[in-house]
Design a protein around this motif. Structure first.
Motif, mmCIF file in Angstrom:
data_model
loop_
_atom_site.group_PDB
_atom_site.id
_atom_site.type_symbol
_atom_site.label_atom_id
_atom_site.label_comp_id
_atom_site.label_asym_id
_atom_site.label_seq_id
_atom_site.Cartn_x
_atom_site.Cartn_y
_atom_site.Cartn_z
ATOM 1 N N ILE A 90 0.831 -1.205 0.000
ATOM 2 C CA ILE A 90 0.000 0.000 0.000
ATOM 3 C C ILE A 90 0.867 1.257 0.000
ATOM 4 N N ILE A 91 0.435 2.258 -0.784
ATOM 5 C CA ILE A 91 1.035 3.593 -0.755
ATOM 6 C C ILE A 91 -0.075 4.574 -0.399
ATOM 7 N N ARG A 92 0.194 5.477 0.564
ATOM 8 C CA ARG A 92 -0.767 6.524 0.941
ATOM 9 C C ARG A 92 -0.064 7.881 0.874
ATOM 10 N N ALA A 93 -0.839 8.924 0.521
ATOM 11 C CA ALA A 93 -0.296 10.284 0.486
ATOM 12 C C ALA A 93 -1.421 11.285 0.676
ATOM 13 N N ILE A 112 3.493 7.319 2.733
ATOM 14 C CA ILE A 112 3.852 6.096 3.456
ATOM 15 C C ILE A 112 3.651 4.904 2.528
ATOM 16 N N ILE A 113 4.686 4.060 2.460
ATOM 17 C CA ILE A 113 4.591 2.808 1.712
ATOM 18 C C ILE A 113 4.725 1.677 2.720
ATOM 19 N N LYS A 120 8.450 -0.601 5.727
ATOM 20 C CA LYS A 120 7.741 0.679 5.695
ATOM 21 C C LYS A 120 8.697 1.804 5.314
ATOM 22 N N LEU A 121 8.235 2.669 4.415
ATOM 23 C CA LEU A 121 9.002 3.845 4.005
ATOM 24 C C LEU A 121 8.133 5.068 4.216
ATOM 25 N N GLU A 122 8.709 6.103 4.842
ATOM 26 C CA GLU A 122 8.000 7.359 5.078
ATOM 27 C C GLU A 122 8.828 8.500 4.506
ATOM 28 N N PHE A 141 13.913 10.584 4.048
ATOM 29 C CA PHE A 141 13.054 9.424 4.235
ATOM 30 C C PHE A 141 13.436 8.669 5.504
ATOM 31 N N LYS A 142 12.522 7.803 5.924
ATOM 32 C CA LYS A 142 12.767 6.863 7.018
ATOM 33 C C LYS A 142 12.300 5.504 6.528
ATOM 34 N N TYR A 143 13.196 4.516 6.582
ATOM 35 C CA TYR A 143 12.887 3.164 6.117
ATOM 36 C C TYR A 143 13.017 2.205 7.285
ATOM 37 N N THR A 144 11.972 1.406 7.509
ATOM 38 C CA THR A 144 11.962 0.453 8.609
ATOM 39 C C THR A 144 11.746 -0.948 8.057
ATOM 40 N N ASN A 145 12.602 -1.876 8.463
ATOM 41 C CA ASN A 145 12.475 -3.278 8.066
ATOM 42 C C ASN A 145 12.401 -4.120 9.336
ATOM 43 N N PRO A 146 11.203 -4.564 9.726
ATOM 44 C CA PRO A 146 11.058 -5.304 10.976
ATOM 45 C C PRO A 146 11.700 -6.699 10.945
ATOM 46 N N GLU A 147 11.934 -7.251 9.770
ATOM 47 C CA GLU A 147 12.543 -8.582 9.670
ATOM 48 C C GLU A 147 13.927 -8.617 10.290
ATOM 49 N N ASP A 148 14.730 -7.591 10.009
ATOM 50 C CA ASP A 148 16.094 -7.572 10.540
ATOM 51 C C ASP A 148 16.332 -6.425 11.516
#
Length: 183
Positions: A90-93, A112-113, A120-122, A141-148
């Motif tokens: 999903i992408i929202r703006a 937000i993607i 997640k990318l903001e 930007f802020k990129y979050t990867n919960p996997e690692d």
């Protein structure tokens, strides 16, 4: 009796000289579904197609009558897109413009993607090239990867639509490294 007449010889510049643009149409509760045929179709073929993206918005303004046709979404939009395995991201703006000729979507304000696997990318603005399924920004930007456990901040990034291939320009951040204990 004496009459005088004045003529407006003032040359308009800046904002006051801009031509007014009016939409060809305004749609409320807008929904656009983009599909792709599973195979090349003949003129009489009726094979099914696959949904690859769904764009929704409370208001869509159509400017397809201009020399550079586009649609705007002044009250925000959401784009749900699906990969080959039909997993949804999903992408929202807060605001968006879809350029018809180039098939590029310009997203602005609280973009937000969220990928199907939780990444997640903001950012404040980014562009989505629908034909090449490529997304890019020059903004912070802020990129979050919960996997690692990765949290990355930066400026400027481009990537494939499912956040699987990232190319960040300027970055800093935090990455968690798991160690195995020796017994």
């Amino acid at each position: 009796m004496l009459f005088f007449s004045c003529q407006d010889n003032y040359k308009r510049v800046g904002d006051e000289a801009q031509k007014q643009m009016y939409p060809r149409g305004v749609a409320h509760n807008f929904r656009l579904v983009r599909t792709k045929a599973q195979k090349d179709l003949d003129s009489e073929d009726s094979a099914s197609s696959k949904v690859i993206a769904i764009l929704t918005s409370s208001v869509g303004e159509n400017y397809e009558n201009l020399s550079f046709p586009h649609m705007t979404f002044p009250e925000g939009l959401q784009v749900d897109f699906f990969d080959d395995e039909n997993r949804k991201s999903i992408i929202r703006a807060d605001y968006g413009i879809v350029y018809s000729i180039s098939n590029v979507i310009d997203l602005q304000g609280n973009v937000i993607i969220e990928s199907h696997d939780g990444k997640k990318l903001e950012t404040s603005q980014l562009y989505y090239d629908q034909d090449n399924e490529w997304i890019f920004t020059q903004e912070k930007f802020k990129y979050t990867n919960p996997e690692d456990g990765t949290v990355m901040d930066g400026e400027g990034m481009d990537f494939y639509k499912d956040l699987s291939l990232l190319k960040a320009h300027k970055t800093n951040g935090l990455m968690m490294i798991k160690e195995e204990a020796d017994d």
